[in-house]
Design a protein around this motif. Sequence first.
Motif, PDB file in Angstrom:
ATOM      1  N   ARG A 186      10.208   6.858 -10.100  1.00 41.05           N
ATOM      2  CA  ARG A 186      11.177   6.147  -9.260  1.00 41.05           C
ATOM      3  C   ARG A 186      11.154   6.752  -7.856  1.00 41.05           C
ATOM      4  NH1 ARG A 186      10.994   3.799 -13.379  1.00 41.05           N
ATOM      5  NH2 ARG A 186      12.685   3.158 -14.773  1.00 41.05           N
ATOM      6  N   GLN A 187      11.563   5.935  -6.892  1.00 40.90           N
ATOM      7  CA  GLN A 187      11.595   6.393  -5.502  1.00 40.90           C
ATOM      8  C   GLN A 187      13.025   6.805  -5.123  1.00 40.90           C
ATOM      9  OE1 GLN A 187       9.821   3.387  -6.330  1.00 40.90           O
ATOM     10  NE2 GLN A 187       8.130   4.831  -6.453  1.00 40.90           N
ATOM     11  N   TYR A 188      13.126   7.858  -4.296  1.00 39.76           N
ATOM     12  CA  TYR A 188      14.419   8.285  -3.778  1.00 39.76           C
ATOM     13  C   TYR A 188      14.265   8.626  -2.299  1.00 39.76           C
ATOM     14  CZ  TYR A 188      15.871   8.097  -8.566  1.00 39.76           C
ATOM     15  OH  TYR A 188      16.149   7.622  -9.830  1.00 39.76           O
ATOM     16  N   SER A 189      15.097   7.990  -1.475  1.00 41.36           N
ATOM     17  CA  SER A 189      15.055   8.252  -0.034  1.00 41.36           C
ATOM     18  C   SER A 189      15.472   9.686   0.243  1.00 41.36           C
ATOM     19  CB  SER A 189      16.022   7.316   0.697  1.00 41.36           C
ATOM     20  OG  SER A 189      15.572   5.998   0.588  1.00 41.36           O
ATOM     21  N   ALA A 249       0.827  -1.209   0.000  1.00 41.62           N
ATOM     22  CA  ALA A 249       0.000   0.000   0.000  1.00 41.62           C
ATOM     23  C   ALA A 249       0.863   1.262   0.000  1.00 41.62           C
ATOM     24  CB  ALA A 249      -0.925  -0.008   1.226  1.00 41.62           C
ATOM     25  N   VAL A 250       1.938   1.231   0.772  1.00 40.26           N
ATOM     26  CA  VAL A 250       2.826   2.410   0.830  1.00 40.26           C
ATOM     27  C   VAL A 250       3.444   2.656  -0.540  1.00 40.26           C
ATOM     28  CG1 VAL A 250       4.989   3.255   1.803  1.00 40.26           C
ATOM     29  CG2 VAL A 250       3.268   2.264   3.305  1.00 40.26           C
ATOM     30  N   ARG A 251       3.916   1.579  -1.178  1.00 41.08           N
ATOM     31  CA  ARG A 251       4.529   1.763  -2.507  1.00 41.08           C
ATOM     32  C   ARG A 251       3.487   2.213  -3.519  1.00 41.08           C
ATOM     33  NH1 ARG A 251       9.430  -0.301  -3.932  1.00 41.08           N
ATOM     34  NH2 ARG A 251       9.857   0.020  -1.759  1.00 41.08           N
ATOM     35  N   TYR A 264       6.686   9.128   1.847  1.00 35.11           N
ATOM     36  CA  TYR A 264       6.038   7.909   2.343  1.00 35.11           C
ATOM     37  C   TYR A 264       7.130   6.978   2.842  1.00 35.11           C
ATOM     38  CZ  TYR A 264       1.831   9.249  -0.292  1.00 35.11           C
ATOM     39  OH  TYR A 264       0.732   9.898  -0.767  1.00 35.11           O
ATOM     40  N   GLY A 265       6.700   5.892   3.490  1.00 37.46           N
ATOM     41  CA  GLY A 265       7.633   4.835   3.854  1.00 37.46           C
ATOM     42  C   GLY A 265       7.708   4.607   5.346  1.00 37.46           C
ATOM     43  N   SER A 266       7.969   3.363   5.710  1.00 41.83           N
ATOM     44  CA  SER A 266       7.970   2.998   7.120  1.00 41.83           C
ATOM     45  C   SER A 266       9.335   2.515   7.609  1.00 41.83           C
ATOM     46  CB  SER A 266       6.917   1.913   7.359  1.00 41.83           C
ATOM     47  OG  SER A 266       7.122   0.856   6.443  1.00 41.83           O
ATOM     48  N   PHE A 267      10.387   2.808   6.847  1.00 36.31           N
ATOM     49  CA  PHE A 267      11.752   2.488   7.298  1.00 36.31           C
ATOM     50  C   PHE A 267      12.204   3.620   8.232  1.00 36.31           C
ATOM     51  CE2 PHE A 267      16.447   2.355   6.361  1.00 36.31           C
ATOM     52  CZ  PHE A 267      16.683   1.085   6.834  1.00 36.31           C
ATOM     53  N   THR A 268      11.427   3.797   9.286  1.00 34.08           N
ATOM     54  CA  THR A 268      11.619   4.949  10.167  1.00 34.08           C
ATOM     55  C   THR A 268      11.921   4.446  11.575  1.00 34.08           C
ATOM     56  OG1 THR A 268       9.229   4.958  10.451  1.00 34.08           O
ATOM     57  CG2 THR A 268      10.125   6.509   8.857  1.00 34.08           C
ATOM     58  N   ASP A 270       8.088  23.359   2.466  1.00 28.48           N
ATOM     59  CA  ASP A 270       8.223  22.999   3.878  1.00 28.48           C
ATOM     60  C   ASP A 270       7.380  21.741   4.095  1.00 28.48           C
ATOM     61  OD1 ASP A 270       8.611  23.006   6.535  1.00 28.48           O
ATOM     62  OD2 ASP A 270       7.146  24.589   6.969  1.00 28.48           O
ATOM     63  N   VAL A 271       7.969  20.589   3.811  1.00 26.53           N
ATOM     64  CA  VAL A 271       7.206  19.334   3.844  1.00 26.53           C
ATOM     65  C   VAL A 271       7.709  18.481   5.007  1.00 26.53           C
ATOM     66  CG1 VAL A 271       6.577  17.269   2.543  1.00 26.53           C
ATOM     67  CG2 VAL A 271       6.990  19.429   1.343  1.00 26.53           C
ATOM     68  N   PRO A 272       6.838  18.169   5.988  1.00 28.47           N
ATOM     69  CA  PRO A 272       7.315  17.340   7.091  1.00 28.47           C
ATOM     70  C   PRO A 272       7.583  15.907   6.641  1.00 28.47           C
ATOM     71  CG  PRO A 272       4.965  17.799   7.327  1.00 28.47           C
ATOM     72  CD  PRO A 272       5.427  18.537   6.108  1.00 28.47           C
ATOM     73  N   PHE A 273       8.605  15.307   7.199  1.00 30.75           N
ATOM     74  CA  PHE A 273       8.881  13.890   6.912  1.00 30.75           C
ATOM     75  C   PHE A 273       9.663  13.310   8.073  1.00 30.75           C
ATOM     76  CE2 PHE A 273      12.768  15.953   5.545  1.00 30.75           C
ATOM     77  CZ  PHE A 273      13.770  15.046   5.794  1.00 30.75           C
ATOM     78  N   ARG A 274       9.745  11.976   8.086  1.00 28.03           N
ATOM     79  CA  ARG A 274      10.565  11.292   9.086  1.00 28.03           C
ATOM     80  C   ARG A 274      11.765  10.661   8.399  1.00 28.03           C
ATOM     81  NH1 ARG A 274       6.996   7.140  11.769  1.00 28.03           N
ATOM     82  NH2 ARG A 274       5.784   7.343   9.872  1.00 28.03           N
ATOM     83  N   ALA A 275      12.874  10.679   9.081  1.00 28.87           N
ATOM     84  CA  ALA A 275      14.078  10.078   8.508  1.00 28.87           C
ATOM     85  C   ALA A 275      13.783   8.637   8.114  1.00 28.87           C
ATOM     86  CB  ALA A 275      15.213  10.123   9.527  1.00 28.87           C
ATOM     87  N   GLY A 276      14.248   8.249   6.935  1.00 31.58           N
ATOM     88  CA  GLY A 276      14.019   6.901   6.426  1.00 31.58           C
ATOM     89  C   GLY A 276      12.910   6.861   5.380  1.00 31.58           C
ATOM     90  N   GLN A 277      12.160   7.951   5.242  1.00 35.94           N
ATOM     91  CA  GLN A 277      11.099   7.970   4.233  1.00 35.94           C
ATOM     92  C   GLN A 277      11.672   8.362   2.859  1.00 35.94           C
ATOM     93  OE1 GLN A 277       7.979  10.438   6.215  1.00 35.94           O
ATOM     94  NE2 GLN A 277       6.834   8.506   6.185  1.00 35.94           N
TER      95      GLN A 277
END
Length: 310
Positions: free
Chosen positions: A125-128, A9-11, A169-173, A102-109
């Motif tokens: 394509r995705q880029y961390s 779902a995240v992807r 997006y992403g849960s590698f946080t 100014d976009v909030p995010f968590r490290a690893g997303q």
Amino acid sequence: MDAVVERIAVRHAALGIRPEQYTLIGRYLLGAVGTVLGDAVTPAVAAAWDEVYWLFAVRLIGREARLYQGAGVTDREPFRPVTVLARERAATDTVSFTLAGDVPFRAGQYISVVADLPDGTRQIRQYSLSGAPGEPLCITVRRVPGGAVSGWLHATVRAGDTLTVSPPYGSFTLRPGDHPLLLASAGVGITPMASIVAQVAAGQPDRPVTLAHAERTPDRHALRDRVDAHGARLTNFDHLVWYATEHGALDPARLPVAPDTEAYLCGPVLFMRVVRAALLARGVPAERIRCEVFGSDRFAGVAAAAPALP
Ligand SMILES: Cc1cc2nc3c(=O)[nH]c(=O)nc-3n(C[C@H](O)[C@H](O)[C@H](O)COP(=O)(O)OP(=O)(O)OC[C@H]3O[C@@H](n4cnc5c(N)ncnc54)[C@H](O)[C@@H]3O)c2cc1C
């Protein structure tokens, strides 16, 4: 199963998948099943496949709707234009792009980049995110030989240009907590690690962090200065580096492992399999080892001895 649904779902959200597209995919997927299995697909079997597909699809559609809502995607356009504020060399074949907003995010997303290529195709394509949370979004892209989007970014995108991107997006946080962190990366897998080190330096400067990184050559080692600058703000930071012709050169026996270590791995799948197997053998429980896969496994054929990734 929940983890699988979450990952897909995240992807999907990062790719901007919409509910109506499930109808199309379902039609062709179930059609392909019929083509491949032929007479084995009786009406009862076809009905069972159809039911399973839609059970899965409905779950994904619901989860994706919540992800879109959480990311503030309220209209039908899952991507937004952003201005490239800066383009900076990060290594011999790697470039960082800093993006306005100014976009909030968590490290690893990560974010998706939408590339409308000169041949008329649209590739995503995705880029961390490689920068510090709280600062403008930054991605760091290694040029892949023959790669469509990385090649396009390197060849054409400059400061002042507009890029089309997804929200993060992403849960590698990082999970909540203050356990010692072991970050093990290879190649361009350094990107989420750079962001994680920055986040910990800003919020938990006393948390022990080891970054173990493997790279083919020093000139390909991206973001080293940035990582060291963030690491210098930590009271207990260790940066181990291996240079060798193959990413697998990192010596897992040298990784510091405490009973409550939390490990985050990012790199080629073989690299992660080897490091994960070593950590498991040294008593780190599987639920404390998290992996981020950047692409397909080019080395899968030689990874037989190591356990599968979760
Ligand atoms: C969650 C996530 C985070 C990521 N983060 C980063 C990051 O921070 N930095 C980064 O650099 N990358 C990152 N990636 C990888 C990135 O998304 C791309 O996969 C990478 O940039 C390559 O894309 P490309 O379009 O340049 O290459 P592609 O065009 O997808 O090609 C990839 C490879 O396949 C080969 N190839 C292409 N087509 C064919 C064909 N028809 N036959 C045979 N071979 C072919 C190419 O030659 C190339 O070697 C991440 C991926 C994921 C999933």
